[in-house]
Design an enzyme around this catalytic site. Structure first.
Site, PDB file in Angstrom:
ATOM      1  N   ILE A 178      -0.481  -1.655  -6.083  1.00 56.05           N
ATOM      2  CA  ILE A 178      -1.387  -2.431  -6.933  1.00 56.05           C
ATOM      3  C   ILE A 178      -1.516  -1.734  -8.287  1.00 56.05           C
ATOM      4  O   ILE A 178      -1.298  -0.514  -8.390  1.00 56.05           O
ATOM      5  CB  ILE A 178      -2.790  -2.627  -6.295  1.00 56.05           C
ATOM      6  CG1 ILE A 178      -3.371  -1.284  -5.855  1.00 56.05           C
ATOM      7  CG2 ILE A 178      -2.750  -3.620  -5.165  1.00 56.05           C
ATOM      8  CD1 ILE A 178      -4.834  -1.351  -5.473  1.00 56.05           C
ATOM      9  N   GLY A 233       0.835  -1.214   0.000  1.00 55.39           N
ATOM     10  CA  GLY A 233       0.000   0.000   0.000  1.00 55.39           C
ATOM     11  C   GLY A 233       0.859   1.249   0.000  1.00 55.39           C
ATOM     12  O   GLY A 233       0.520   2.263   0.624  1.00 55.39           O
ATOM     13  N   GLY A 277      -0.514   4.909  -0.971  1.00 54.23           N
ATOM     14  CA  GLY A 277      -1.657   5.458  -0.240  1.00 54.23           C
ATOM     15  C   GLY A 277      -1.268   6.627   0.645  1.00 54.23           C
ATOM     16  O   GLY A 277      -0.134   7.128   0.596  1.00 54.23           O
ATOM     17  N   GLN A 278      -2.221   7.051   1.485  1.00 54.37           N
ATOM     18  CA  GLN A 278      -2.018   8.266   2.285  1.00 54.37           C
ATOM     19  C   GLN A 278      -0.801   8.130   3.209  1.00 54.37           C
ATOM     20  O   GLN A 278       0.012   9.044   3.291  1.00 54.37           O
ATOM     21  CB  GLN A 278      -3.274   8.555   3.112  1.00 54.37           C
ATOM     22  CG  GLN A 278      -3.255   9.953   3.732  1.00 54.37           C
ATOM     23  CD  GLN A 278      -4.174  10.102   4.944  1.00 54.37           C
ATOM     24  OE1 GLN A 278      -4.700   9.133   5.467  1.00 54.37           O
ATOM     25  NE2 GLN A 278      -4.356  11.323   5.383  1.00 54.37           N
ATOM     26  N   LYS A 280     -10.727  -4.085  11.827  1.00 53.11           N
ATOM     27  CA  LYS A 280      -9.614  -3.591  12.657  1.00 53.11           C
ATOM     28  C   LYS A 280      -9.521  -4.378  13.973  1.00 53.11           C
ATOM     29  O   LYS A 280      -8.442  -4.769  14.395  1.00 53.11           O
ATOM     30  CB  LYS A 280      -9.758  -2.090  12.930  1.00 53.11           C
ATOM     31  CG  LYS A 280      -9.523  -1.209  11.708  1.00 53.11           C
ATOM     32  CD  LYS A 280      -8.142  -1.426  11.107  1.00 53.11           C
ATOM     33  CE  LYS A 280      -7.856  -0.553   9.915  1.00 53.11           C
ATOM     34  NZ  LYS A 280      -6.638  -0.949   9.182  1.00 53.11           N
ATOM     35  N   ILE A 283      -2.138  -7.441  -1.791  1.00 50.86           N
ATOM     36  CA  ILE A 283      -2.159  -8.146  -0.493  1.00 50.86           C
ATOM     37  C   ILE A 283      -2.967  -9.438  -0.552  1.00 50.86           C
ATOM     38  O   ILE A 283      -2.762 -10.345   0.251  1.00 50.86           O
ATOM     39  CB  ILE A 283      -2.673  -7.215   0.620  1.00 50.86           C
ATOM     40  CG1 ILE A 283      -2.377  -7.809   1.996  1.00 50.86           C
ATOM     41  CG2 ILE A 283      -4.167  -6.913   0.455  1.00 50.86           C
ATOM     42  CD1 ILE A 283      -2.492  -6.853   3.130  1.00 50.86           C
ATOM     43  N   TYR A 294     -15.296  -1.451   8.703  1.00 44.99           N
ATOM     44  CA  TYR A 294     -13.917  -1.001   8.931  1.00 44.99           C
ATOM     45  C   TYR A 294     -13.464  -1.391  10.344  1.00 44.99           C
ATOM     46  O   TYR A 294     -12.401  -1.985  10.538  1.00 44.99           O
ATOM     47  CB  TYR A 294     -13.882   0.514   8.728  1.00 44.99           C
ATOM     48  CG  TYR A 294     -12.538   1.171   8.869  1.00 44.99           C
ATOM     49  CD1 TYR A 294     -11.532   0.965   7.932  1.00 44.99           C
ATOM     50  CD2 TYR A 294     -12.276   2.038   9.933  1.00 44.99           C
ATOM     51  CE1 TYR A 294     -10.299   1.607   8.052  1.00 44.99           C
ATOM     52  CE2 TYR A 294     -11.063   2.683  10.051  1.00 44.99           C
ATOM     53  CZ  TYR A 294     -10.073   2.467   9.112  1.00 44.99           C
ATOM     54  OH  TYR A 294      -8.865   3.108   9.236  1.00 44.99           O
TER      55      TYR A 294
END
Ligand code: SER
Length: 321
Positions: A35, A8, A11-12, A147, A55, A143
């Site tokens: 990706i 990733g 990403g941010q 987590k 992933i 989400y």
């Protein structure tokens, strides 16, 4: 010497973490996993190796781990909270099946693993203010479900197989490099871009919605410092509460107005994001992170706001945003 794979990486968090880790450990020792459709560009591409690392593709990950002799994996693949509510099955697939892949590979190839958790790991039954490290969690979003399950699974792999898993529960992350996209806390980033570009902002969350936030430099330090921490001092692993500030939209707007006096804000409420935010804590207690690995963030609301506005104003003048 560490050999690191970041899944990733565009990403941010990844887009900044890759560069920080390359400065510390050397460009060749940090592989930017991405990706198709989210390829690294610019400095991210030029400063070290990059590999396609989906992933959910076990073999792809194994090949990278073997090729670069990877010993540490930063698993940053996830859908953020609001987009996860619109695609819950995909959120589970990436968050959980992806994590199982990473943990199994870490078990076999003896890698340490960092997987971010979130304030989203708490639900409406958790204490709202100064939410403790160890308390009832019971999130109601997909989400949050991924987590919490990820925290438990990571602890299981540590206890059962000795895999060196570590994690922090990030609050909303504010940065001036890569936009988040699809989170509930995104407004706290978007507001800065709008303030600089148009001096006005339409806020998707109501006044009085408090959430924890953190400036990206502190978030990067949290990941690296925890992964470097002496394991003998860690009573917890997955996952540590971390925070630096808690505010609602009005407090943030008032802080921005100290720099841009003409800035105005109105509201158009996004009910999905509002419901998610209402189910999350107002503020976390991060004393365990401070005690067990010397978590000591540098930015507060005032210094973060000054820095964000200075950097974004410059980018705006240069026509970059
Ligand atoms: N920033 C995340 C989100 O809003 C929370 O961890 O989804």
């Amino acid at each position: 010497m560490k050999n690191i794979l970041i899944i990733g990486s565009t990403g941010q968090i990844g887009s900044e973490l890759v560069l920080k880790l390359r400065k510390t450990y050397g460009g060749g020792h940090v592989v930017a996993g991405y990706i198709v459709g989210a390829e690294p560009k610019g400095e991210l591409l030029g400063s070290g190796p990059a590999e396609i690392a989906d992933i959910t593709n076990t073999q792809q990950l194994i090949d990278i781990v073997k090729k670069y002799n990877i010993d540490t994996i930063y698993n940053l693949a996830a859908l953020l909270s609001a987009v996860a509510e619109s695609k819950p099955q995909l959120a589970w697939h990436i968050g959980m099946n992806g994590l199982v892949n990473v943990l199994e590979i870490a078990r076999e190839y003896k890698c340490a693993v960092f997987t971010p958790s979130s304030i989203g790991a708490f639900g409406p039954d958790a204490p709202k203010k100064h939410t403790p490290q160890d308390t009832i969690q019971r999130p109601q979003t997909m989400y949050g479900v991924t987590k919490v399950a990820g925290e438990l699974l990571s602890d299981y792999y540590f206890r059962r197989y000795g895999v060196d898993t570590r994690s922090v529960r990030y609050p909303g992350l504010i940065s001036n490099v890569t936009l988040p996209g699809g989170g509930t806390t995104d407004y706290a980033v978007d507001i800065f871009y709008s303030a600089v570009k148009t001096k006005k902002f339409t806020c998707p969350l109501p006044a009085g919605t408090f959430m924890d936030m953190m400036y990206m430099p502190d978030a990067l330090d949290a990941a690296v410092d925890l992964m470097e921490a002496d394991p003998a001092r860690l009573k917890h692993r997955n996952s540590f509460n971390v925070t630096t500030m808690s505010f609602d939209p009005e407090i943030l707007a008032a802080e921005i107005r100290k720099h841009i006096s003409e800035f105005t804000m109105d509201y158009k409420i996004d009910e999905v994001r509002k419901a998610i935010a209402d189910s999350w804590p107002d503020s976390l207690d991060d004393s365990c992170a401070r005690t067990e690995w010397d978590w000591n963030p540098k930015y507060d609301l005032s210094t973060m706001t000054s820095d964000m506005l200075a950097i974004l104003s410059k980018k705006h003048e240069q026509g970059l945003i």
